[in-house]
Structure formats: structure tokens, C-alpha cells
Design a protein around this motif. Structure first.
Motif, short mmCIF file in Angstrom:
data_model
loop_
_atom_site.label_atom_id
_atom_site.label_comp_id
_atom_site.label_asym_id
_atom_site.label_seq_id
_atom_site.Cartn_x
_atom_site.Cartn_y
_atom_site.Cartn_z
N GLN A 28 -13.07 -8.92 2.03
CA GLN A 28 -14.13 -8.76 1.05
C GLN A 28 -14.52 -10.13 0.50
O GLN A 28 -13.71 -11.07 0.50
N LEU B 10 0.83 -1.19 0.00
CA LEU B 10 0.00 0.00 0.00
C LEU B 10 0.87 1.25 0.00
O LEU B 10 2.08 1.20 0.21
N ASP C 5 -3.15 5.86 0.81
CA ASP C 5 -4.21 5.02 0.28
C ASP C 5 -5.52 5.35 1.01
O ASP C 5 -5.59 5.28 2.24
N GLN D 11 -7.12 -5.77 7.29
CA GLN D 11 -8.19 -5.37 6.36
C GLN D 11 -9.43 -6.20 6.63
O GLN D 11 -9.35 -7.41 6.91
N GLY E 250 -13.20 -4.28 2.87
CA GLY E 250 -12.17 -3.60 2.11
C GLY E 250 -11.44 -2.51 2.87
O GLY E 250 -10.35 -2.09 2.48
N ASP E 251 -12.04 -2.02 3.97
CA ASP E 251 -11.38 -0.99 4.77
C ASP E 251 -10.13 -1.56 5.45
O ASP E 251 -10.09 -2.73 5.83
N ILE E 252 -9.15 -0.70 5.63
CA ILE E 252 -7.86 -1.07 6.21
C ILE E 252 -7.59 -0.21 7.44
O ILE E 252 -7.94 0.97 7.48
N ARG F 181 -8.10 3.73 1.45
CA ARG F 181 -8.70 2.62 2.18
C ARG F 181 -8.20 2.54 3.62
O ARG F 181 -8.83 1.87 4.46
N LYS G 35 -8.28 3.71 6.91
CA LYS G 35 -9.24 4.57 7.61
C LYS G 35 -8.76 5.00 9.00
O LYS G 35 -9.05 6.10 9.44
#
Length: 348
Positions: free
Chosen positions: A344, A254, A258, A341, A321-323, A260, A262
């Protein structure tokens, strides 16, 4: 350390005793100075009047296995971590935990790396899963009870209060079932020269509690700072924290910006320690929101890391999908950043 796409934290749990010591009561009893209340940023601490540290670890481990819906026989490795007395001398609490959760034949051993041990145990569990294709799952547990007379949970250390708890996490190679997290990477940095901070001014002793009638971490730290200055630790810690964040994100494939990513979850230390040692680094390298979950628990020793993963799942609106990043640290001294993560459907 990058783990690929199928290393999963099936579930993670925290177990807290029902009794508490509130800040107001601690001040009234003379256990805490009024001027230290804001520096700690605590409302109170969970206190075990009955359960030993390994018994709390067992409770968390049983909860994790139940939450997963697994038979305990699936657990082939048990890694237990702690920083304080486990209820008996020259005894093996990891074997107690394994037997009590229903996995008496699991390979069981302790992991000692100060308060960062749970993060290291996750790394070791991942290595076991890589090296042993037939291993169904690894259980990581923590348990600490900071009871007197050996500890003063309000004053044994600067800038934090010690809360009692057990925590647990189940790791496995992903299958078709739901998982709390995919563990994308773990980055760790060690600064072993700082071990001197925990013993400065004291000779090596022949038995526990030789230097004091309770564990007083303030005395050697004060001696160290008088000799070397506070800035030395702050500078080294800042570099190490920055490095594990940057390395962890990079090893997960990553970028630091990024969208994603959060959140970043901080250790359960006092407000002053977080503001002095962690926040300046975060402001420099990351845009994610910093989360502090320790206001009603205090520092859980080795339990911070897994308790933070549990609270991240339960208290934050994460979507598939959130990290998030989870930071751990422990004397003397190692820091770790885990990148997790929310899985998904169809993969990470």
C-alpha cells in the motif's frame, strides 16, 4: 521467519519455451495412460526443444531485471535452483546465470532442497539483505528442462507431469519505487525421515542412472509404500502443511480468519495429489480461496513457487493491502508457506 515491513519482491517472472506436448498427443503416442488424464488435471506441458535449463533461468532473470528497470549491477547475490540436469557435468550453473544476466561479480551459488528450493532461496536472499546493508538486490532463479533420455516427463513420477521453464525473482529492501509484493513471512517445516521414500529398495550407486536408464521416481516410492503404507506419508505431510500455514500467518502478525487473506496458491502438482494432500488441510484451517495455476504447465520443479507468484500478480484481481499465501513443497521432504501482501502507499 518474520521479515518486517520493508522486505520486498520487486518483481517476479516466468519464462516458458514456445513448444508444447498436449495431453491428447501424449495419450496417442502411448506416453500417458488414458486413466491418468483426470488424475493429472493437465491440458499439456511446455517443452524446450532448444534452450537448456540455465538458459531459461537467464531469460527469466533478464526479464525480471528489465521489468524492474534496474541496472544488473544492482544485483549483488544470485541464487540459482534446480532439480535436474543443467547441461554440463561438474559445472556451476549459478555462475553462468550471474554472468549472463550482467552481474558477473555477484556472489553466486546453488540452492538444493528438491522442488522447494526456490522458497528456501528467497529465505536465504532475505538473510543476505539483512546481513549486508550495502547489498542492493538479490536475484533468485530456477531452471529445469525435463528432456529424455534421462527423464520421461509424463511417467517419471506419480501424479504429475514435468514442464520446462525458467523463473526469477528480485528481492530488496523497499524504497520509493513500486514492488510486486511485500514478503511478510516464510514458514518452513522439514520431515527428513521421508528421504527414504526417494531411494527405498535401492543401494547407493557409484554413478548417475545406475539403477535405471531414466529417472524413475515411481519405483522407490512404490517400494516405500509397500513397506510403510501410504497413510504414513499422508499423515506426516498433512501435519507439515498445516503447520507452515499456521506458522506463516502467525509470524506475519495475522490471524487465520483475517479478511485480507484472499487466496492460497497451491503447488503445480496433479489434481489427485492436491486433493489428497492439500485440500483437506485447507478446508480445516483457512477460508481463503485456493488457486491452481498448473493446468497448462504441469510441475516446474523448483519453478512452481516463483511461477505461482507471477501468476498471482497477473491473473488474479488483487488490490493494495490484499494478502495471499503461497505453498511450496519438495522431496524429501520440506514444505514452505510464504505470506505476501500487495504494498500500500506509505507502507504495508
Amino acid at each position: 521467519m518474520k521479515f518486517g515491513n520493508d522486505l520486498r519482491i520487486k518483481t517476479v517472472t516466468s519464462w516458458f519455451p514456445p513448444d508444447r506436448e498436449n495431453v491428447e498427443d501424449a495419450v496417442a503416442a502411448g506416453k500417458l495412460e488414458p486413466q491418468d488424464v483426470d488424475r493429472l488435471g493437465l491440458t499439456g506441458l511446455p517443452v524446450s526443444a532448444r534452450w537448456s535449463a540455465p538458459e531459461m533461468a537467464v531469460a527469466a532473470g533478464r526479464d525480471a531485471i528489465s521489468r524492474a528497470g534496474w541496472s544488473p549491477s544492482k544485483v549483488g547475490v544470485v541464487l540459482h535452483t534446480w532439480i535436474y540436469h543443467q547441461g554440463h557435468d561438474m559445472w556451476s550453473p549459478p555462475h553462468f546465470v550471474a554472468n549472463e544476466v550482467g552481474a558477473p561479480h555477484a556472489l553466486s551459488y546453488g540452492v538444493q532442497q528438491g522442488c522447494n528450493a526456490a522458497a528456501l532461496a528467497l529465505q536465504l536472499a532475505a538473510l543476505h539483505l539483512d546481513a549486508e546493508p550495502g547489498l542492493g538486490a538479490a536475484l533468485v532463479t530456477t531452471g529445469d528442462r525435463f528432456a529424455p533420455p534421462g527423464m520421461d516427463r509424463w511417467t517419471s513420477d506419480y501424479g504429475l507431469g514435468f514442464g520446462d521453464a525458467g523463473t526469477a525473482a528480485l528481492l530488496h529492501r523497499g524504497d520509493s519505487g513500486p514492488d510486486d509484493y511485500a514478503l511478510l513471512s516464510l514458514a518452513t517445516e522439514t520431515e527428513a525421515e521421508l528421504e527414504l521414500m526417494m531411494r527405498h529398495g535401492d543401494d547407493f550407486s557409484p554413478a548417475p542412472m545406475t539403477h535405471n536408464d531414466y529417472i524413475d521416481l515411481r519405483r522407490p516410492k512404490k517400494s516405500y509404500v509397500e513397506a510403510y503404507g501410504k497413510e504414513k506419508f499422508t499423515s506426516i505431510a498433512g501435519r507439515a502443511i498445516r503447520k507452515v500455514i499456521v506458522d506463516g500467518v502467525r509470524e506475519a502478525g495475522l490471524r487465520l480468519d483475517d479478511p485480507r487473506i484472499k487466496y492460497i496458491v497451491l503447488p503445480r502438482l496433479g489434481a489427485y495429489l492436491l486433493d489428497a494432500n492439500y485440500v483437506p488441510v485447507l478446508d480445516e484451517v483457512l477460508k481463503a480461496e485456493a488457486l491452481r495455476f498448473g493446468g497448462d504447465t504441469g510441475h516446474l520443479g523448483c519453478g512452481d513457487f516463483l511461477a505461482n507468484l507471477a501468476d498471482l500478480r497477473d491473473r488474479v484481481p488483487l488490490e493494495a493491502g490484499d494478502i495471499a499465501l503461497v505453498i511450496g513443497g519438495g522431496a524429501a521432504w520440506t514444505w514452505t508457506c510464504a505470506v505476501v501482501q500487495v504494498p500500500q502507499e506509505g507502507g504495508v
